[in-house]
Structures are given as C-alpha cells and as structure tokens.
Design an enzyme around this catalytic site. Sequence first.
Site, PDB file in Angstrom:
ATOM      1  N   VAL A   1       0.828  -1.203   0.000  1.00  0.00           N
ATOM      2  CA  VAL A   1       0.000   0.000   0.000  1.00  0.00           C
ATOM      3  C   VAL A   1       0.868   1.262   0.000  1.00  0.00           C
ATOM      4  O   VAL A   1       0.647   2.184  -0.789  1.00  0.00           O
ATOM      5  CB  VAL A   1      -0.973  -0.021   1.207  1.00  0.00           C
ATOM      6  CG1 VAL A   1      -1.669   1.318   1.389  1.00  0.00           C
ATOM      7  CG2 VAL A   1      -2.010  -1.119   1.008  1.00  0.00           C
TER       8      VAL A   1
ATOM      9  N   ASP B   1      11.082   3.544   5.042  1.00  0.00           N
ATOM     10  CA  ASP B   1      10.935   2.168   5.520  1.00  0.00           C
ATOM     11  C   ASP B   1      12.097   1.835   6.442  1.00  0.00           C
ATOM     12  O   ASP B   1      13.232   2.258   6.198  1.00  0.00           O
ATOM     13  CB  ASP B   1      10.881   1.177   4.350  1.00  0.00           C
ATOM     14  CG  ASP B   1      10.140  -0.095   4.735  1.00  0.00           C
ATOM     15  OD1 ASP B   1       8.965  -0.245   4.360  1.00  0.00           O
ATOM     16  OD2 ASP B   1      10.745  -0.928   5.456  1.00  0.00           O
TER      17      ASP B   1
ATOM     18  N   GLY C   1      -8.319 -15.883  -0.532  1.00  0.00           N
ATOM     19  CA  GLY C   1      -7.116 -15.881   0.312  1.00  0.00           C
ATOM     20  C   GLY C   1      -6.475 -14.518   0.276  1.00  0.00           C
ATOM     21  O   GLY C   1      -7.156 -13.509   0.059  1.00  0.00           O
TER      22      GLY C   1
ATOM     23  N   CYS D   1      -5.417  -9.880   2.910  1.00  0.00           N
ATOM     24  CA  CYS D   1      -6.453  -8.953   3.397  1.00  0.00           C
ATOM     25  C   CYS D   1      -7.720  -9.649   3.891  1.00  0.00           C
ATOM     26  O   CYS D   1      -8.051  -9.540   5.066  1.00  0.00           O
ATOM     27  CB  CYS D   1      -6.801  -7.953   2.307  1.00  0.00           C
ATOM     28  SG  CYS D   1      -5.367  -7.004   1.783  1.00  0.00           S
TER      29      CYS D   1
ATOM     30  N   LYS E   1      -3.957 -15.044  -6.159  1.00  0.00           N
ATOM     31  CA  LYS E   1      -4.846 -14.662  -7.262  1.00  0.00           C
ATOM     32  C   LYS E   1      -3.971 -14.245  -8.449  1.00  0.00           C
ATOM     33  O   LYS E   1      -2.749 -14.219  -8.338  1.00  0.00           O
ATOM     34  CB  LYS E   1      -5.773 -13.537  -6.843  1.00  0.00           C
ATOM     35  CG  LYS E   1      -5.038 -12.253  -6.485  1.00  0.00           C
ATOM     36  CD  LYS E   1      -6.015 -11.139  -6.293  1.00  0.00           C
ATOM     37  CE  LYS E   1      -5.329  -9.818  -6.443  1.00  0.00           C
ATOM     38  NZ  LYS E   1      -6.250  -8.724  -6.345  1.00  0.00           N
TER      39      LYS E   1
ATOM     40  N   ARG F   1       0.952 -15.013   0.205  1.00  0.00           N
ATOM     41  CA  ARG F   1       0.472 -14.994   1.593  1.00  0.00           C
ATOM     42  C   ARG F   1      -0.977 -15.509   1.649  1.00  0.00           C
ATOM     43  O   ARG F   1      -1.818 -15.052   0.893  1.00  0.00           O
ATOM     44  CB  ARG F   1       0.549 -13.575   2.166  1.00  0.00           C
ATOM     45  CG  ARG F   1       1.976 -13.147   2.467  1.00  0.00           C
ATOM     46  CD  ARG F   1       2.033 -11.703   2.913  1.00  0.00           C
ATOM     47  NE  ARG F   1       1.669 -10.782   1.857  1.00  0.00           N
ATOM     48  CZ  ARG F   1       1.505  -9.473   2.030  1.00  0.00           C
ATOM     49  NH1 ARG F   1       1.670  -8.951   3.224  1.00  0.00           N
ATOM     50  NH2 ARG F   1       1.185  -8.692   1.024  1.00  0.00           N
TER      51      ARG F   1
HETATM   52  C1  UGA Z   1      -8.903  -6.908  -1.367  1.00  0.00           C
HETATM   53  C2  UGA Z   1     -10.004  -5.920  -1.795  1.00  0.00           C
HETATM   54  O1  UGA Z   1     -10.591  -6.356  -3.026  1.00  0.00           O
HETATM   55  C3  UGA Z   1      -9.434  -4.510  -1.963  1.00  0.00           C
HETATM   56  O2  UGA Z   1     -10.479  -3.604  -2.254  1.00  0.00           O
HETATM   57  C4  UGA Z   1      -8.747  -4.101  -0.651  1.00  0.00           C
HETATM   58  O3  UGA Z   1      -8.162  -2.807  -0.770  1.00  0.00           O
HETATM   59  C5  UGA Z   1      -7.657  -5.112  -0.326  1.00  0.00           C
HETATM   60  O4  UGA Z   1      -8.258  -6.420  -0.183  1.00  0.00           O
HETATM   61  C6  UGA Z   1      -6.987  -4.708   0.963  1.00  0.00           C
HETATM   62  O5  UGA Z   1      -7.661  -4.667   2.002  1.00  0.00           O
HETATM   63  O6  UGA Z   1      -5.820  -4.303   0.937  1.00  0.00           O
HETATM   64  P1  UGA Z   1      -6.938  -8.226  -2.649  1.00  0.00           P
HETATM   65  O7  UGA Z   1      -6.758  -8.980  -1.361  1.00  0.00           O
HETATM   66  O8  UGA Z   1      -5.756  -7.627  -3.315  1.00  0.00           O
HETATM   67  O9  UGA Z   1      -7.973  -6.989  -2.444  1.00  0.00           O
HETATM   68  O10 UGA Z   1      -7.604  -9.232  -3.686  1.00  0.00           O
HETATM   69  P2  UGA Z   1      -9.043  -9.502  -4.307  1.00  0.00           P
HETATM   70  O11 UGA Z   1      -8.998  -9.210  -5.749  1.00  0.00           O
HETATM   71  O12 UGA Z   1     -10.098  -8.859  -3.505  1.00  0.00           O
HETATM   72  O13 UGA Z   1      -9.149 -11.083  -4.120  1.00  0.00           O
HETATM   73  C7  UGA Z   1      -9.143 -11.682  -2.833  1.00  0.00           C
HETATM   74  C8  UGA Z   1      -9.352 -13.178  -2.942  1.00  0.00           C
HETATM   75  O14 UGA Z   1     -10.687 -13.478  -3.359  1.00  0.00           O
HETATM   76  C9  UGA Z   1      -8.448 -13.877  -3.951  1.00  0.00           C
HETATM   77  O15 UGA Z   1      -7.982 -15.090  -3.389  1.00  0.00           O
HETATM   78  C10 UGA Z   1      -9.354 -14.127  -5.129  1.00  0.00           C
HETATM   79  O16 UGA Z   1      -8.945 -15.212  -5.913  1.00  0.00           O
HETATM   80  C11 UGA Z   1     -10.662 -14.396  -4.434  1.00  0.00           C
HETATM   81  N1  UGA Z   1     -11.856 -14.168  -5.274  1.00  0.00           N
HETATM   82  C12 UGA Z   1     -12.131 -12.918  -5.748  1.00  0.00           C
HETATM   83  C13 UGA Z   1     -12.739 -15.217  -5.554  1.00  0.00           C
HETATM   84  O17 UGA Z   1     -12.509 -16.360  -5.098  1.00  0.00           O
HETATM   85  N2  UGA Z   1     -13.842 -14.980  -6.300  1.00  0.00           N
HETATM   86  C14 UGA Z   1     -14.134 -13.742  -6.790  1.00  0.00           C
HETATM   87  O18 UGA Z   1     -15.183 -13.591  -7.475  1.00  0.00           O
HETATM   88  C15 UGA Z   1     -13.260 -12.681  -6.506  1.00  0.00           C
END
Ligand code: UGA
Length: 429
Positions: free
Chosen positions: A11, A30, A257, A260, A320, A327
Amino acid sequence: MKISLIGTGYVGLVTGTCFAEVGHDVICVDCDAAKVELLRNGGVPIYEPGLEELIQKNVAAGRLSFTTSTKEGVEKSDIVFIAVPTPPLPDGSVDLSYMEGVARDIAGAMTQYKIVVDKSTVPVKTGEKVAETIRRYCKSKVEFDVVSNPEFLREGFAVEDFLKPDRIVIGVLSQRPVAAMRELYAPFHAPVIVTDINSAELIKHASNSFLALKISYINALSILCESSGANVQEVANGIGMDPRIGRRFLDASLGFGGSCFPKDLSAFIKIAEQLGYDFALLREVQRINTHQMDRFFKKIVETLWVLKQKKIGVLGLAFKQNTDDVRMSPAIDLCQRLQKEGALLRVHDPKAMEKARALLPDVTCVPDMNAVADGCDALVIATEWPQFKKLDVERARRMMTHPILFDGRNLFDPEEMENLGFIYKSIGR
Ligand code: UGA
C-alpha cells in the site's frame, strides 16, 4: 504537496508512487534498509503491473525518494501517511504495535503542524488512539490533525485502482485537514466522502468483509449447483445482472485468500465482539471458505484415491492473478495438503514461483506452463491467471498418464474438456 509515507509495503509504495505520478513530492520511508537500498537502485521488492515503470519515471523526475529516516520524512512533508502492517495476533485481533511505534516516532519528529493520515487497515477507534499517542509523546505543543483514509486497491491492479479510485474516504476528527486532503486527491477526479474518523475506519473492514461474504455466498451456491445439476456461472450471471447485486466477486472458487480478506474478517469479528456484538454472519463466511477448500480437496482424493507417489501438476501458486504474493494463498494451502498425503508436485506460476519456494520446499518448479502436466496423474488449476486459459490442453492430455483435470477456478468449459477426453472436475458445474 509535500507528502511522506511511513511504511513502504504494497500500500505504501503504490500510494507514494501514484501521488508522485500526479505531481506531489513524495518521500517513502521504511525501516528495512535493504529494501530502501533496492528501491534507490531502481529495484522493486514486489511484482505489481506498471509499478516499476512509474517508480523509475518519478524518481528520475525528482518527485519520489526513499529513506530509512522517519524524522527526515516527517520534517520534509506537510502530510504524513502511516502505511505500516497491521498483522493478526493469534486470537484474530489486530497487532497495532507498528502503528503505535510510528505514531510515537512521528510525535518525536514533529516541529510544526502536520496532518497525520492513517492508510493502514485498522480497527474502529484507532485514529483516536493515534491522536492521543501523538499528543502524549510530542515534546512541544505542536498542532496536528489525524485523518483516516482507508485504501481500497487490489493487488495485481494496484496502480490502476489507485489512479482511478471509485471513491476517496476521508475520516476526520475536525474540519481543519479537509481542504488539504481534498486538494491532495483533486488530481484523481473521484467522489470524496468526508466523514467522522470512526465511520471511515469501519468502512474499510465493512467493505472487505462484504466482498468476502459475496464470495462465500457464491461458493455456498456452488454446492447447490453441484447437487442439482445447475451451473454456478449461469447463476452468477443471472443474479449479477441485477445492479443491486452486481456480477463482480461472484466467481466461485476454491476460496478467497491473500493478506487482506482472511485477516480482515477475523479482525472484524473480533472488533464486533469487543463492541458487544457476535457477528455470526461473518463467522459463517469464514466457515464456508474453509469448507470450500475441504470440498475441493475431497474431490481430488475421491477421484485419485491414494495420493502417495501420485504425480500432480499444479497451475498457480499466487493467491490470485497478476501478483507474486503467496500470503494465505489457497493454492499453497492445497499444495501443502497434497504433499502431506505424499503426492509429488510439479508446479508453475507466472510470477510467484520464487516466493512459493520457501513454503513448498520439495516441489519441481516448471518454467513452461505447458510442460507442467507432463507425466502427471492429474492437473490442478489453483489460481485464476488468465493465461492458463491458453494452456495447450491437447498436449496436456497426450503427455499425462491420465487426463484428469481439477479446475479450482472454472477456467475451462466442462463439455469441451470432456469431449477432449478429460475427466474434468470444476466448482459448481
Ligand atoms: C482486497 C479488496 O478487493 C481490496 O479492495 C482491498 O483494498 C484489499 O483487499 C486490501 O484490504 O488491501 P486483494 O486482497 O488484493 O484486495 O484481492 P481480491 O482481488 O479482492 O481477491 C481476494 C481473494 O478473493 C483472492 O484469493 C481471489 O482469488 C478471491 N476471489 C475474488 C474469488 O474467489 N472470487 C471472486 O469472485 C473474486
């Protein structure tokens, strides 16, 4: 405007770089001297599309620099962002010791008015505590304001998300910092929500928990689809066209996963508990997520029977697409479960193989995705990298001992795969 970022993780680094990109003067701080050295020499510690180019461009333009000194960062900026880790404690609550430490460091370095902005994901009421800490540890009576400005960027799309945000949330304890915060974000042309600081902090946890809930909802539906012969993708399309629901985050999978959602869900449940509410709904979201992985693993065991000495190819290790982050990756969890049963793994990920090595010591890393299935008893797709859709499936079928494909991300069409001769198992179809 003159900005410093304390903490140069995902971030912090993206925020600092993007602020520089729109013309602000940014210093990233940092405590990890090796990381600062790497960044100063043009290196980037994480893979994030577009980030390296932006860092190089803005360093060359003199708008972005790196230091290990919080004092230097604070002295040279008007707005100080805190973007330090807020990791989970064993009971699921949030470890705020980095946050507190940085608040004290900022207090010690302040000699004139500063706006201190919290970008890290923190429990509601943290901003009040940060303000109290700065007041307590500030030697002279310097004025300051604390602001909560949660970040919503997704890994893998971080630069894009930061430069084109849906909304900017600004939580304040007084109106004084609002004009400066609006000016800071003016180049992004996004709607700005100014609110009290506690609401801003809640928005972040509420937002991530809702998205996780959406994924668990479709994953629970995937069970019903499997037992009724329906197709979860059709169901997702059908319900997602209602704008009140929306199609995004309705892709059934082997579970969410990353650094976050799992952490923020646990934290939010704990925060609710501390506020006297049992957020049982979110505990169910967690349960469905674990169950989804259990179900997928069971499908593999039921099909292959004994896993000992079976050769299994795994496509995807990152949590993803578009990231090298492993992580809390469901793919790593799955690999570890398979290894525990004695399976021999051949793995591939476009970006995450290096970082996965430490977590998966005894796997064969295969640089070419099309060669992963060679000699395997089964192939598993664990991450939704779009390039996996272009897998040479004809070759995979020829080169495998048995053409069995477990698709944990529904990348292929069941009918096509079966026509090609695969035993094909996916999620909710
Ligand atoms: C998430 C949020 O989407 C962001 O808005 C937020 O800022 C971020 O956390 C954070 O708090 O820093 P992120 O963890 O980078 O973002 O990834 P995502 O794209 O949200 O995916 C999270 C997980 O859900 C992944 O494992 C992904 O494969 C899974 N996922 C996502 C699904 O299994 N199905 C979906 O339809 C979408």
